[in-house]
Design a protein around this motif. Structure first.
Motif, PDB file in Angstrom:
ATOM      1  N   UNK A 356       0.843  -1.201   0.000  1.00  0.00           N
ATOM      2  CA  UNK A 356       0.000   0.000   0.000  1.00  0.00           C
ATOM      3  C   UNK A 356       0.875   1.247   0.000  1.00  0.00           C
ATOM      4  N   UNK A 357       0.252   2.387  -0.303  1.00  0.00           N
ATOM      5  CA  UNK A 357       0.979   3.648  -0.345  1.00  0.00           C
ATOM      6  C   UNK A 357       1.668   3.939   0.989  1.00  0.00           C
ATOM      7  N   UNK A 358       0.976   3.662   2.099  1.00  0.00           N
ATOM      8  CA  UNK A 358       1.552   3.951   3.409  1.00  0.00           C
ATOM      9  C   UNK A 358       2.791   3.114   3.670  1.00  0.00           C
ATOM     10  N   UNK A 359       2.829   1.908   3.112  1.00  0.00           N
ATOM     11  CA  UNK A 359       4.009   1.051   3.266  1.00  0.00           C
ATOM     12  C   UNK A 359       5.234   1.706   2.639  1.00  0.00           C
ATOM     13  N   UNK A 360       5.039   2.312   1.469  1.00  0.00           N
ATOM     14  CA  UNK A 360       6.142   2.979   0.777  1.00  0.00           C
ATOM     15  C   UNK A 360       6.581   4.215   1.553  1.00  0.00           C
ATOM     16  N   UNK A 361       5.616   4.970   2.056  1.00  0.00           N
ATOM     17  CA  UNK A 361       5.930   6.169   2.842  1.00  0.00           C
ATOM     18  C   UNK A 361       6.715   5.786   4.095  1.00  0.00           C
ATOM     19  N   UNK A 362       6.268   4.737   4.792  1.00  0.00           N
ATOM     20  CA  UNK A 362       6.967   4.291   6.008  1.00  0.00           C
ATOM     21  C   UNK A 362       8.394   3.852   5.690  1.00  0.00           C
ATOM     22  N   UNK A 363       8.579   3.174   4.560  1.00  0.00           N
ATOM     23  CA  UNK A 363       9.918   2.736   4.175  1.00  0.00           C
ATOM     24  C   UNK A 363      10.812   3.932   3.871  1.00  0.00           C
ATOM     25  N   UNK A 364      10.238   4.967   3.253  1.00  0.00           N
ATOM     26  CA  UNK A 364      11.010   6.187   2.969  1.00  0.00           C
ATOM     27  C   UNK A 364      11.462   6.839   4.281  1.00  0.00           C
ATOM     28  N   UNK A 365      10.567   6.874   5.264  1.00  0.00           N
ATOM     29  CA  UNK A 365      10.927   7.456   6.563  1.00  0.00           C
ATOM     30  C   UNK A 365      12.047   6.646   7.222  1.00  0.00           C
ATOM     31  N   UNK A 366      11.931   5.328   7.197  1.00  0.00           N
ATOM     32  CA  UNK A 366      12.960   4.478   7.796  1.00  0.00           C
ATOM     33  C   UNK A 366      14.307   4.684   7.112  1.00  0.00           C
ATOM     34  N   UNK A 395      10.583  13.187  -5.901  1.00  0.00           N
ATOM     35  CA  UNK A 395      11.766  13.536  -6.700  1.00  0.00           C
ATOM     36  C   UNK A 395      11.942  12.570  -7.871  1.00  0.00           C
ATOM     37  N   UNK A 396      12.757  13.007  -8.839  1.00  0.00           N
ATOM     38  CA  UNK A 396      13.050  12.202 -10.033  1.00  0.00           C
ATOM     39  C   UNK A 396      11.765  11.817 -10.777  1.00  0.00           C
ATOM     40  N   UNK A 397      10.826  12.771 -10.824  1.00  0.00           N
ATOM     41  CA  UNK A 397       9.553  12.546 -11.525  1.00  0.00           C
ATOM     42  C   UNK A 397       8.802  11.311 -11.031  1.00  0.00           C
ATOM     43  N   UNK A 398       8.920  11.060  -9.743  1.00  0.00           N
ATOM     44  CA  UNK A 398       8.203   9.925  -9.161  1.00  0.00           C
ATOM     45  C   UNK A 398       8.938   8.607  -9.254  1.00  0.00           C
ATOM     46  N   UNK A 399      10.118   8.602  -9.880  1.00  0.00           N
ATOM     47  CA  UNK A 399      10.877   7.346 -10.006  1.00  0.00           C
ATOM     48  C   UNK A 399      11.320   6.801  -8.653  1.00  0.00           C
ATOM     49  N   UNK A 400      11.611   7.711  -7.709  1.00  0.00           N
ATOM     50  CA  UNK A 400      11.995   7.257  -6.372  1.00  0.00           C
ATOM     51  C   UNK A 400      10.865   6.456  -5.728  1.00  0.00           C
ATOM     52  N   UNK A 401       9.642   6.916  -5.947  1.00  0.00           N
ATOM     53  CA  UNK A 401       8.487   6.197  -5.393  1.00  0.00           C
ATOM     54  C   UNK A 401       8.400   4.792  -5.990  1.00  0.00           C
ATOM     55  N   UNK A 402       8.534   4.712  -7.312  1.00  0.00           N
ATOM     56  CA  UNK A 402       8.410   3.414  -7.988  1.00  0.00           C
ATOM     57  C   UNK A 402       9.517   2.463  -7.549  1.00  0.00           C
ATOM     58  N   UNK A 403      10.736   2.971  -7.412  1.00  0.00           N
ATOM     59  CA  UNK A 403      11.855   2.126  -7.000  1.00  0.00           C
ATOM     60  C   UNK A 403      11.649   1.611  -5.571  1.00  0.00           C
ATOM     61  N   UNK A 404      11.185   2.490  -4.689  1.00  0.00           N
ATOM     62  CA  UNK A 404      10.984   2.080  -3.305  1.00  0.00           C
ATOM     63  C   UNK A 404       9.799   1.118  -3.191  1.00  0.00           C
ATOM     64  N   UNK A 405       8.772   1.340  -4.003  1.00  0.00           N
ATOM     65  CA  UNK A 405       7.628   0.423  -4.047  1.00  0.00           C
ATOM     66  C   UNK A 405       8.108  -0.980  -4.439  1.00  0.00           C
ATOM     67  N   UNK A 406       8.961  -1.046  -5.452  1.00  0.00           N
ATOM     68  CA  UNK A 406       9.484  -2.327  -5.908  1.00  0.00           C
ATOM     69  C   UNK A 406      10.358  -2.976  -4.827  1.00  0.00           C
ATOM     70  N   UNK A 407      11.127  -2.159  -4.101  1.00  0.00           N
ATOM     71  CA  UNK A 407      11.968  -2.677  -3.025  1.00  0.00           C
ATOM     72  C   UNK A 407      11.122  -3.306  -1.923  1.00  0.00           C
ATOM     73  N   UNK A 408      10.076  -2.593  -1.506  1.00  0.00           N
ATOM     74  CA  UNK A 408       9.188  -3.114  -0.453  1.00  0.00           C
ATOM     75  C   UNK A 408       8.504  -4.392  -0.926  1.00  0.00           C
ATOM     76  N   UNK A 409       8.035  -4.378  -2.181  1.00  0.00           N
ATOM     77  CA  UNK A 409       7.362  -5.555  -2.743  1.00  0.00           C
ATOM     78  C   UNK A 409       8.304  -6.750  -2.775  1.00  0.00           C
ATOM     79  N   UNK A 410       9.526  -6.516  -3.256  1.00  0.00           N
ATOM     80  CA  UNK A 410      10.516  -7.600  -3.344  1.00  0.00           C
ATOM     81  C   UNK A 410      10.846  -8.151  -1.959  1.00  0.00           C
ATOM     82  N   UNK A 411      11.010  -7.253  -0.977  1.00  0.00           N
ATOM     83  CA  UNK A 411      11.324  -7.695   0.387  1.00  0.00           C
ATOM     84  C   UNK A 411      10.220  -8.582   0.951  1.00  0.00           C
TER      85      UNK A 411
END
Length: 437
Positions: A356-366, A395-411
């Motif tokens: 979920x979106x909040x999962x990505x936000x929490x990972x960014x904070x961590x 930042x990076x036109x939203x690419x940071x969000x997509x990369x972090x989303x993929x990281x959380x999903x992969x984990x």
């Protein structure tokens, strides 16, 4: 309008679209009228240009644009409606497009090639076996680490002459280099038989030696040589300082310097905390290897047929600068990544694993907190953590969000797999691990 799917194989098909005049003409007429209202043509008042003139000037381009948009939209709607799992993107048949008679034809036919994801099964259970490594933390390693910590936090002096165990700071004399960069040579890294050439030396002395013979550790040798790493044979090293470290004692002062004030009270606690820290570091180091072994195990054991020829064409079309040779060379790597992505998505769907979106936000904070490490964040910075995370994710036109989303999903996928498969970790030394892995 007629649209149909012609199956070529399990993974390739053609989407064929036939347009009649009645399908596109209303849209074309509407667009031409819009042009008529806005057109500014010499000899006519704005909005009063005859439609015959507008059609002559813009009719063909409007027809081409409207039909292309209509066909593209219908293809994607059809794919969505039929729930076709695409690989790559639809490729239009350029030969058919070139054959179109845009001046006189009333009916038009189009054709798109598509690649489709095949059906396959994924089992995530104890029958799946993954072999990996675990680095053992033995007494020898603990003792080496303790010695390193005692030296790291020890007292450094600059005696006049070098003795065994000292380090020498100086300069490598190189032709044409007016101000050579300083470098340090730890005598413990010098071959025993060659150490006699350095012991007894003092500031201002020069030593001529061959690093490739005297320093066997390649990493240490490269660090010592620095910009002179490509030099062959003997070099001349001029000593500037002799450095001697008196190791710190295992006492409260050292405990506080390493782990923080009063975090450790006894020597036994200190050694155990060192052991835990080493173990945690090695676990992080081996975890990357374990993830690769999990990935390879699933890719190797699950047969997924891919539309190879279609995908190679699609890669060529979507990457204008890539050559046929590059595609052939890199295609196996691409398909392994593709297979792994398909496997992960299959596991996620079967086991309701979502991000979920909040999962990505929490990972960014961590991640932001971790960047401050042991310093920690001030109360004011912690109060603004939401803004920091939001700025990073945008930042990076939203690419940071997509990369972090993929990281959380992969984990999450990896964590799920680890819990459910059989992972056998062979215990090895750190040296053995780096050699094998």
């Amino acid at each position: 309008m007629d649209i149909q799917l012609d199956q070529i194989s399990k993974t390739e098909a053609l989407i064929k679209i036939s347009l009649k005049e009645a399908d596109y003409q209303p849209k074309v007429e509407e667009k031409i009228k819009e042009y008529g209202k806005k057109a500014s043509i010499k000899g006519f008042r704005p909005g009063k240009v005859p439609m015959s003139v507008i059609r002559k000037m813009y009719g063909k381009s409007v027809l081409v644009d409207e039909i292309n948009q209509m066909v593209s939209r219908q293809v994607m709607d059809y794919i969505k409606e039929k729930e076709i799992q695409l690989l790559g993107e639809p490729l239009p048949n350029q030969d058919k497009i070139a054959e179109q008679d845009w001046d006189t034809a009333k009916d038009f036919d189009f054709e798109y090639s598509i690649g489709m994801a095949p059906e396959f099964e994924v089992s995530v259970d104890k029958k799946v076996k993954v072999d990996t490594f675990a680095i053992k933390v033995d007494d020898k390693l603990i003792n080496e680490t303790l010695e390193n910590l005692k030296n790291q936090f020890g007292d450094v002096t600059n005696p006049e002459t070098a003795e065994e165990g000292d380090s020498l700071y100086g300069f490598i004399q190189a032709d044409g280099e007016e101000e050579p960069a300083g470098t340090t040579l730890d005598l413990k890294e010098v071959e025993k038989k060659d150490q006699k050439n350095f012991i007894g030396k003092k500031s201002g002395d020069t030593i001529e030696f061959d690093p490739s013979k005297s320093i066997k550790n390649e990493t240490v040798r490269a660090q010592f040589l620095g910009d002179n790493a490509e030099s062959k044979g003997k070099i001349t090293f001029e000593i500037k300082n002799v450095n001697r470290t008196t190791p710190a004692e295992l006492n409260q002062e050292l405990f506080d310097k390493v782990f923080g004030k009063d975090q450790v009270k006894t020597e036994a606690e200190f050694i155990e905390k060192v052991r835990t820290a080493i173990s945690d570091n090695y676990t992080r180091e081996t975890d990357g290897y374990t993830q690769l072994k999990i990935r390879d195990t699933f890719i190797d054991n699950i047969k997924i047929e891919l539309p190879d020829e279609f995908l190679k064409r699609w890669l060529k079309v979507s990457n204008k600068d890539i050559t046929d040779e590059q595609i052939e060379t890199e295609y196996p790597l691409y398909t392994n990544d593709l297979r792994w992505s398909m496997i992960k998505n299959k596991i996620a769907k079967a086991n309701d694993i979502k991000v979920e979106n909040q999962d990505v936000v929490d990972e960014a904070k961590n991640m932001i907190r971790q960047q401050f490490g042991s310093m920690g964040m001030s109360e004011q910075m912690e109060a603004n953590i939401d803004a920091f995370a939001d700025n990073y994710l945008r930042a990076e036109n939203g690419n940071n969000y997509m990369k972090l989303h993929e990281t959380v999903f992969n984990d999450r996928i990896i964590a799920f797999i680890k819990e459910n498969v059989t992972i056998k970790a062979k215990e090895v030394s750190a040296e053995e691990y780096r050699e094998k892995a």
